[in-house]
Design a protein around this motif. Structure first.
Motif, short mmCIF file in Angstrom:
data_model
loop_
_atom_site.label_atom_id
_atom_site.label_comp_id
_atom_site.label_asym_id
_atom_site.label_seq_id
_atom_site.Cartn_x
_atom_site.Cartn_y
_atom_site.Cartn_z
N LYS A 5 0.86 -1.24 0.02
CA LYS A 5 0.07 0.10 0.09
C LYS A 5 0.91 1.16 -0.06
O LYS A 5 0.67 2.23 -0.48
N LYS A 6 1.67 1.18 0.80
CA LYS A 6 2.98 2.12 0.67
C LYS A 6 3.41 2.67 -0.79
O LYS A 6 3.49 3.84 -0.96
N TYR A 7 3.83 1.56 -1.40
CA TYR A 7 4.57 1.74 -2.71
C TYR A 7 3.43 2.08 -3.73
O TYR A 7 3.90 3.11 -4.65
N ARG A 8 2.00 1.66 -3.29
CA ARG A 8 0.90 2.27 -4.29
C ARG A 8 0.69 3.55 -4.26
O ARG A 8 0.52 4.36 -5.14
N MET A 9 0.61 4.00 -2.88
CA MET A 9 0.50 5.53 -2.63
C MET A 9 1.65 6.33 -3.10
O MET A 9 1.58 7.42 -3.62
N ALA A 10 2.96 5.89 -2.74
CA ALA A 10 4.08 6.72 -3.42
C ALA A 10 3.99 6.78 -4.84
O ALA A 10 4.31 7.77 -5.52
N GLY A 11 3.44 5.74 -5.47
CA GLY A 11 3.48 5.92 -7.07
C GLY A 11 2.33 6.69 -7.34
O GLY A 11 2.82 7.51 -8.36
N LEU A 12 1.17 6.62 -7.02
CA LEU A 12 0.33 7.41 -7.02
C LEU A 12 0.58 8.96 -6.87
O LEU A 12 0.29 9.70 -7.80
N LEU A 13 1.13 9.15 -5.72
CA LEU A 13 1.78 10.72 -5.74
C LEU A 13 2.61 10.97 -6.49
O LEU A 13 2.27 12.16 -7.26
N ALA A 14 3.44 9.99 -7.04
CA ALA A 14 4.72 10.60 -7.95
C ALA A 14 3.93 10.93 -9.34
O ALA A 14 4.22 11.79 -10.07
N CYS A 15 3.07 9.99 -9.73
CA CYS A 15 2.27 10.19 -11.03
C CYS A 15 1.58 11.38 -10.86
O CYS A 15 1.59 12.18 -12.09
N CYS A 16 0.97 11.92 -9.85
CA CYS A 16 0.16 13.17 -9.86
C CYS A 16 0.95 14.35 -9.66
O CYS A 16 0.59 15.27 -10.51
N THR A 17 1.92 14.18 -9.19
CA THR A 17 3.15 15.17 -8.97
C THR A 17 3.73 15.43 -10.42
O THR A 17 3.75 16.72 -11.11
N LEU A 18 4.04 14.42 -11.28
CA LEU A 18 4.72 14.74 -12.39
C LEU A 18 3.51 15.14 -13.59
O LEU A 18 3.94 15.83 -14.39
N ALA A 19 2.20 14.66 -13.35
CA ALA A 19 1.34 15.03 -14.31
C ALA A 19 0.79 16.48 -14.13
O ALA A 19 0.52 17.28 -15.03
#
Length: 121
Positions: A5-19
């Motif tokens: 769940k931590k990796y998913r949240m980090a990945g989602l946060l990274a994608c949103c930030t980059l977008a």
């Protein structure tokens, strides 16, 4: 499972930030060459303009640092494009160049001596 769940949240946060990073910078670099740091200048202009909507100013404030980072990353591209002919990017510059060429050709045609035909002698 908790680690996943931590990796998913980090990945989602990274994608949103980059977008959402550097929107002004990305939009500025898709068109004609506008010099260095065009996205940062565009965001700063929106913030400083009194005519900018109250809803847009906070977005420009959030976008400003991201555009500065993106513009810094795109500095080599801006340098590469700095020597290009601006008329290739700008429709206005192409029209002005075409009008100038047509005006020059018109002046040359008026200044050229009329050929003397054999029938008029």
């Amino acid at each position: 499972m908790n680690m996943m769940k931590k990796y998913r949240m980090a990945g989602l946060l990274a994608c949103c930030t980059l977008a959402s990073t550097g929107c002004s910078s990305v939009m500025s670099h898709t068109g004609a060459s506008q010099g260095y740091y065009p996205g940062t200048r565009a965001s700063a202009d929106l913030i400083a303009d009194d005519g900018t909507s109250w809803a847009i100013k906070p977005l420009a404030i959030v976008d400003l640092p991201f555009s500065a980072v993106m513009d810094t990353l795109l500095l080599p591209w801006d340098y590469f494009r700095s020597d290009d002919d601006k008329s290739l990017d700008s429709p206005r510059a192409r029209v002005l160049q075409s009008e100038k060429l047509a005006h020059t050709q018109e002046n040359l045609a008026q200044a050229a001596p009329m050929p003397v035909s054999q029938s008029s002698l």
